[in-house]
Design an enzyme around this catalytic site. Structure first.
Site, short mmCIF file in Angstrom:
data_model
loop_
_atom_site.label_atom_id
_atom_site.label_comp_id
_atom_site.label_asym_id
_atom_site.label_seq_id
_atom_site.Cartn_x
_atom_site.Cartn_y
_atom_site.Cartn_z
N ASP A 85 36.59 39.16 35.30
CA ASP A 85 37.07 40.29 34.54
C ASP A 85 38.57 40.39 34.82
O ASP A 85 39.07 39.76 35.76
CB ASP A 85 36.33 41.55 35.01
CG ASP A 85 36.91 42.83 34.42
OD1 ASP A 85 37.29 42.82 33.24
OD2 ASP A 85 36.98 43.83 35.16
N ASP A 144 41.04 43.70 33.96
CA ASP A 144 41.46 45.05 34.35
C ASP A 144 40.67 45.57 35.55
O ASP A 144 39.43 45.62 35.52
CB ASP A 144 41.24 46.03 33.19
CG ASP A 144 42.32 45.94 32.12
OD1 ASP A 144 43.39 45.37 32.40
OD2 ASP A 144 42.11 46.46 31.01
#
Length: 209
Positions: A35, A37
């Site tokens: 991922d 953020d």
């Protein structure tokens, strides 16, 4: 007495060698999926009011148009450098599964964040498997990465800082999933590798939610 101590030392050495050999022969994931953020960097793109273009700073951070700094979390920089340069990862890809609100900003940050030896995140991530778009769950992202790469879901390891995403991907009963609430640290990275493969489970600290 001396011969006994020598024998004990030899047994200890052999045990150590067997452990090292076992670790060296342990298969690594064919796809390492991150991922972005809150997992690779902070602040998250939706928290920025300035946005692109991003300026590269001498301290390795980036600044958005308003001067807000974005920095890499945990040990992301060193881990990405290792994934690109260590021969044991030569047959693996590094992919992205992100629901970032500002895909264009994220892609610019990927091109500008450095990870050492003149390499950027862009040099590390497989461009064809950089999945950045809104979706209800990241099972869609993982399926796309599997489709594009030809890599089985059970041969993937996935890192994310949100429990809804880790639960969703763990529910696929394929990828090994690591929960990284403060970003990807060396400790969590190594724990994930040590327990790989672990389909259906979420590795890492217990969630408070």
């Amino acid at each position: 007495f001396t011969s006994t101590r020598v024998a004990e030392s030899m047994r200890t050495l052999l045990t150590l060698l067997r452990t090292v050999t076992k670790m060296a022969s342990k298969p690594v994931p064919k796809a390492v999926v991150f991922d972005l953020d809150g997992c690779c960097w902070d602040p998250e793109m939706y928290e920025l009011y300035g946005g692109a273009p991003f300026k590269e700073n001498k301290d390795g951070t980036l600044s958005d148009k308003n001067g807000t700094k974005v920095h890499l979390l945990g040990d992301v920089k060193n881990i990405l450098h290792e994934l690109k340069t260590d021969p044991k990862w030569a047959d693996s890809i590094v992919a992205v599964a992100s629901t970032c609100d500002e895909p264009k900003w994220a892609k610019e940050c990927i091109r500008k964040f450095t990870v050492g030896d003149g390499l950027t995140m862009y040099d590390v991530f497989d461009e064809d498997c950089t999945e950045i778009y809104k979706a209800y769950g990241k099972d869609n992202h993982m399926k796309e990465i599997a489709k594009k790469s030809g890599i089985d879901l059970k041969e993937m390891i996935f890192f994310d800082n949100q429990t809804n995403n880790t639960s969703c991907v763990a529910g696929m009963n394929g990828p090994t999933v690591v929960y990284t609430p403060q970003g990807v640290t060396r400790e969590l990275f190594e724990e994930g590798l040590a327990k790989f493969p672990a389909p259906g489970k979420v590795i890492g600290p217990q969630s408070k939610w």
